[in-house]
Design a protein around this motif. Structure first.
Motif, short mmCIF file in Angstrom:
data_model
loop_
_atom_site.label_atom_id
_atom_site.label_comp_id
_atom_site.label_asym_id
_atom_site.label_seq_id
_atom_site.Cartn_x
_atom_site.Cartn_y
_atom_site.Cartn_z
N LEU A 65 28.25 40.12 37.02
CA LEU A 65 29.46 40.69 36.86
C LEU A 65 30.35 40.22 35.65
O LEU A 65 30.51 41.19 34.75
CB LEU A 65 30.37 40.80 38.00
CG LEU A 65 29.69 41.47 39.29
CD1 LEU A 65 30.74 41.31 40.44
CD2 LEU A 65 29.57 42.84 39.03
N ASP A 66 30.36 38.98 35.37
CA ASP A 66 31.14 38.24 34.41
C ASP A 66 30.13 38.74 32.98
O ASP A 66 30.92 38.90 32.10
CB ASP A 66 31.15 36.79 34.47
CG ASP A 66 32.50 36.52 35.28
OD1 ASP A 66 33.07 37.30 35.84
OD2 ASP A 66 32.33 35.29 35.80
N ALA A 67 28.95 38.74 33.22
CA ALA A 67 28.15 38.95 31.95
C ALA A 67 28.53 40.35 31.52
O ALA A 67 28.50 40.82 30.35
CB ALA A 67 26.53 38.52 31.90
N LEU A 68 28.27 41.22 32.35
CA LEU A 68 28.25 42.96 32.13
C LEU A 68 29.94 43.01 31.89
O LEU A 68 30.21 44.20 31.11
CB LEU A 68 27.85 43.58 33.53
CG LEU A 68 26.47 43.63 33.92
CD1 LEU A 68 26.15 44.06 35.00
CD2 LEU A 68 25.80 44.10 32.60
N PHE A 69 30.95 42.70 32.47
CA PHE A 69 32.10 43.26 32.52
C PHE A 69 33.01 42.15 32.47
O PHE A 69 33.66 41.54 33.44
CB PHE A 69 32.35 43.90 33.75
CG PHE A 69 31.64 45.00 34.13
CD1 PHE A 69 31.22 46.02 33.13
CD2 PHE A 69 31.09 44.87 35.24
CE1 PHE A 69 30.16 46.97 33.56
CE2 PHE A 69 29.78 45.93 35.71
CZ PHE A 69 29.63 46.76 34.83
N PRO A 70 33.09 41.45 31.28
CA PRO A 70 33.83 40.05 31.01
C PRO A 70 35.49 40.06 31.30
O PRO A 70 36.07 41.20 30.98
CB PRO A 70 33.52 39.56 29.57
CG PRO A 70 32.53 40.59 29.12
CD PRO A 70 32.70 41.73 29.89
N GLY A 71 35.90 39.18 32.35
CA GLY A 71 36.99 39.24 32.81
C GLY A 71 37.46 40.08 33.88
O GLY A 71 38.60 40.07 34.58
N LEU A 72 36.66 41.31 34.16
CA LEU A 72 37.08 42.01 35.06
C LEU A 72 37.28 41.45 36.59
O LEU A 72 38.09 41.94 37.10
CB LEU A 72 35.91 43.42 35.29
CG LEU A 72 35.99 44.33 36.34
CD1 LEU A 72 37.30 45.20 35.86
CD2 LEU A 72 34.97 45.21 36.56
N LEU A 73 36.23 40.64 37.06
CA LEU A 73 36.32 40.36 38.44
C LEU A 73 37.51 39.21 38.70
O LEU A 73 38.47 39.41 39.87
CB LEU A 73 35.02 39.58 38.53
CG LEU A 73 35.02 39.03 40.04
CD1 LEU A 73 35.12 40.08 41.25
CD2 LEU A 73 33.69 38.15 40.34
N ASP A 74 37.84 38.48 37.55
CA ASP A 74 38.91 37.65 37.53
C ASP A 74 40.42 38.36 37.53
O ASP A 74 41.25 38.11 38.36
CB ASP A 74 39.01 36.70 36.57
CG ASP A 74 38.02 35.43 36.39
OD1 ASP A 74 37.46 35.25 37.75
OD2 ASP A 74 37.54 35.03 35.53
N ALA A 75 40.27 39.44 36.83
CA ALA A 75 41.44 40.11 36.72
C ALA A 75 41.79 40.89 38.17
O ALA A 75 42.98 40.93 38.65
CB ALA A 75 41.54 41.21 35.75
N ILE A 76 40.87 41.62 38.56
CA ILE A 76 40.84 42.17 40.05
C ILE A 76 41.34 41.12 41.09
O ILE A 76 41.98 41.39 41.95
CB ILE A 76 39.52 42.74 40.21
CG1 ILE A 76 39.47 44.05 39.39
CG2 ILE A 76 39.38 43.13 41.88
CD1 ILE A 76 38.21 44.72 39.74
N LEU A 77 40.89 39.89 41.15
CA LEU A 77 40.94 38.90 41.98
C LEU A 77 42.30 38.59 41.91
O LEU A 77 43.02 38.23 43.09
CB LEU A 77 40.10 38.00 42.05
CG LEU A 77 38.54 38.21 42.38
CD1 LEU A 77 37.60 36.84 42.22
CD2 LEU A 77 38.58 38.42 44.00
N THR A 78 42.73 38.21 40.72
CA THR A 78 44.19 37.84 40.71
C THR A 78 45.42 38.79 40.98
O THR A 78 46.20 38.66 41.78
CB THR A 78 44.47 37.65 39.06
OG1 THR A 78 43.61 36.43 38.65
CG2 THR A 78 45.73 37.11 38.67
N ALA A 79 44.88 40.09 40.73
CA ALA A 79 45.65 41.32 40.99
C ALA A 79 45.80 41.41 42.67
O ALA A 79 47.11 41.83 43.30
CB ALA A 79 45.31 42.52 40.27
N ALA A 80 44.70 41.04 43.15
CA ALA A 80 44.68 41.33 44.63
C ALA A 80 45.32 40.21 45.24
O ALA A 80 45.87 40.31 46.19
CB ALA A 80 43.34 41.41 45.25
N THR A 81 45.21 39.04 44.80
CA THR A 81 45.99 37.99 45.44
C THR A 81 47.47 38.22 45.09
O THR A 81 48.27 37.93 46.07
CB THR A 81 45.57 36.65 44.57
OG1 THR A 81 44.35 36.37 44.76
CG2 THR A 81 46.49 35.42 45.02
N HIS A 82 48.08 38.56 43.97
CA HIS A 82 49.46 38.91 43.89
C HIS A 82 50.07 40.01 44.51
O HIS A 82 50.80 39.88 45.32
CB HIS A 82 49.84 39.32 42.55
CG HIS A 82 49.54 38.28 41.26
ND1 HIS A 82 50.25 37.06 41.57
CD2 HIS A 82 49.02 38.30 40.20
CE1 HIS A 82 50.02 36.46 40.46
NE2 HIS A 82 49.01 36.98 39.69
#
Length: 121
Positions: free
Chosen positions: A92-109
């Motif tokens: 996921l990070d190779a295909l869509f850099p930063g996407l997973l981290d952004a989604i996980l951060t938003a979900a945590t908030h």
């Protein structure tokens, strides 16, 4: 030389090149599937389905894991009798850099806001 028969316990996963952004976003749009991904992003990188508590039936839980696997968000492998789940973070990070981290951060908030809100919303 004999070739071992393929195991019936091997699940199909999309190859990295087959993972589509629309499929990933669809899989992550469901609150329960997002909860699963949040759990898999924690300190234990592999969890069985039963280690993630969801307020739904076993068949519904199975459906949510299948959607995540078919979208390429998670990998499911059998180890003995246990089916282990892990995020496909590298893919996921190779295909869509930063996407997973952004989604996980938003979900945590969002989860933090929900817990601190008097109405729970």
């Amino acid at each position: 030389m004999t070739t071992a028969a393929p195991s019936a316990r091997v699940l199909e996963h999309p190859a990295r090149a087959e993972i589509r952004l629309e499929g990933v976003l669809h899989a992550l749009s469901d609150p329960l599937r997002l909860l699963i991904v949040r759990e898999l992003s924690g300190p234990r990188p592999e969890l069985t389905c039963s280690q993630i508590e969801l307020p739904v039936t076993k068949s519904t839980t199975t459906h949510h894991f299948r959607v995540l696997r078919e979208a390429g968000v998670i990998q499911q492998i059998y180890r003995g009798t246990a089916k282990l789940n892990a995020l496909r973070r590298t893919d996921l990070d190779a295909l869509f850099p930063g996407l997973l981290d952004a989604i996980l951060t938003a979900a945590t908030h969002q989860a933090d806001r929900k817990q601190s809100s008097p109405s729970g919303v």
